[in-house]
Design a protein around this motif. Structure first.
Motif, PDB file in Angstrom:
ATOM      1  N   PRO A  86       0.824  -1.214   0.000  1.00 44.97           N
ATOM      2  CA  PRO A  86       0.000   0.000   0.000  1.00 44.97           C
ATOM      3  C   PRO A  86       0.860   1.268   0.000  1.00 44.97           C
ATOM      4  N   ALA A  87       0.407   2.257  -0.734  1.00 43.72           N
ATOM      5  CA  ALA A  87       1.164   3.503  -0.845  1.00 43.72           C
ATOM      6  C   ALA A  87       1.285   4.206   0.500  1.00 43.72           C
ATOM      7  N   ASN A 119       4.228   3.458  12.024  1.00 51.84           N
ATOM      8  CA  ASN A 119       4.638   2.444  11.040  1.00 51.84           C
ATOM      9  C   ASN A 119       4.346   1.031  11.538  1.00 51.84           C
ATOM     10  N   HIS A 120       4.569   0.791  12.813  1.00 52.18           N
ATOM     11  CA  HIS A 120       4.246  -0.529  13.362  1.00 52.18           C
ATOM     12  C   HIS A 120       2.744  -0.790  13.290  1.00 52.18           C
ATOM     13  N   TYR A 121       1.957   0.196  13.617  1.00 54.78           N
ATOM     14  CA  TYR A 121       0.500   0.033  13.545  1.00 54.78           C
ATOM     15  C   TYR A 121       0.051  -0.274  12.117  1.00 54.78           C
ATOM     16  N   LEU A 122       0.556   0.496  11.151  1.00 57.86           N
ATOM     17  CA  LEU A 122       0.176   0.262   9.753  1.00 57.86           C
ATOM     18  C   LEU A 122       0.653  -1.104   9.264  1.00 57.86           C
ATOM     19  N   ALA A 123       1.848  -1.511   9.680  1.00 56.76           N
ATOM     20  CA  ALA A 123       2.369  -2.811   9.256  1.00 56.76           C
ATOM     21  C   ALA A 123       1.555  -3.950   9.860  1.00 56.76           C
ATOM     22  N   PHE A 124       1.232  -3.856  11.148  1.00 57.36           N
ATOM     23  CA  PHE A 124       0.409  -4.898  11.771  1.00 57.36           C
ATOM     24  C   PHE A 124      -0.966  -4.975  11.114  1.00 57.36           C
ATOM     25  N   GLN A 125      -1.514  -3.823  10.802  1.00 56.58           N
ATOM     26  CA  GLN A 125      -2.824  -3.797  10.145  1.00 56.58           C
ATOM     27  C   GLN A 125      -2.743  -4.448   8.763  1.00 56.58           C
ATOM     28  N   TYR A 126      -1.706  -4.129   7.993  1.00 53.18           N
ATOM     29  CA  TYR A 126      -1.582  -4.692   6.644  1.00 53.18           C
ATOM     30  C   TYR A 126      -1.330  -6.195   6.689  1.00 53.18           C
TER      31      TYR A 126
END
Length: 195
Positions: free
Chosen positions: A66-67, A106-113
């Motif tokens: 994701p962008a 960044n950790h939150y977005l990575a865990f979500q993805y």
């Protein structure tokens, strides 16, 4: 049957203790190297920032990440690069605070993805290692390097050079090296010479 089961748990505890000791020794050695070679460390961190940025772009182009995830990673790398001119003293500035907040984001977005998309564990670990953990770890280990630089200002009626030698600060450590030295002495106390 129960005896081998108990032995397996004891061996696991022993292995965890050895791994922890090895990691602590490695961190202590890294902190010593970073303190000794701060200019080289700055270059290594700069190269890590470039490498992580290339990895982010590669994930966008080749893996269709994701962008938003890639953009937040690149923004974080840009903030890290802004911290380098003041290296080894990582300042308590808005940029350092922003870097910490972006790491959490960044950790939150990575865990979500990664909770929505299936990837092998080794691939997820590779992303976290190269994109999220490597640069903050380098800054964390280098925290003690900035504590031994010469002072920039002189207090009135305070001679920096004679004060330095009279107080005997040459053998003292502070920061993360002090913690590692304390742990080393607690685990492996040095022997006293008897005359």
């Amino acid at each position: 049957m129960w005896f081998l089961y108990v032995l397996s748990w004891l061996s696991l505890l022993l292995q965890v203790a050895f791994v922890t000791l090895a990691i602590a020794a490695g961190l202590y050695y890294l902190a010593e190297l970073i303190e000794e070679y701060t200019v080289t460390t700055r270059r290594v961190i700069k190269a890590l920032i470039w490498f992580s940025s290339v990895v982010h772009v590669g994930l966008l182009l080749f893996e269709r990440f994701p962008a938003l995830l890639v953009a937040s990673g690149l923004l974080t790398n840009l903030v890290y690069a802004g911290l380098l001119p003041a290296f080894p003293g990582v300042p308590a500035s808005p940029a350092a605070l922003l870097a910490c907040l972006l790491v959490v984001l960044n950790h939150y977005l990575a865990f979500q993805y990664f909770s929505e998309e299936f990837y092998l564990f080794s691939e997820v670990l590779a992303y976290f290692t190269f994109c999220l953990w490597l640069i903050p770890f380098a800054f964390f280990v280098s925290l003690s390097a900035g504590e031994n630089v010469l002072p920039c200002t002189v207090q009135p009626a305070d001679d920096v050079v004679s004060n330095y030698f009279t107080k005997g600060k040459r053998g003292k450590r502070s920061g993360i090296l002090l913690i590692f030295s304390f742990l080393k002495e607690a685990i492996l106390p040095s022997r006293q010479k008897i005359y």
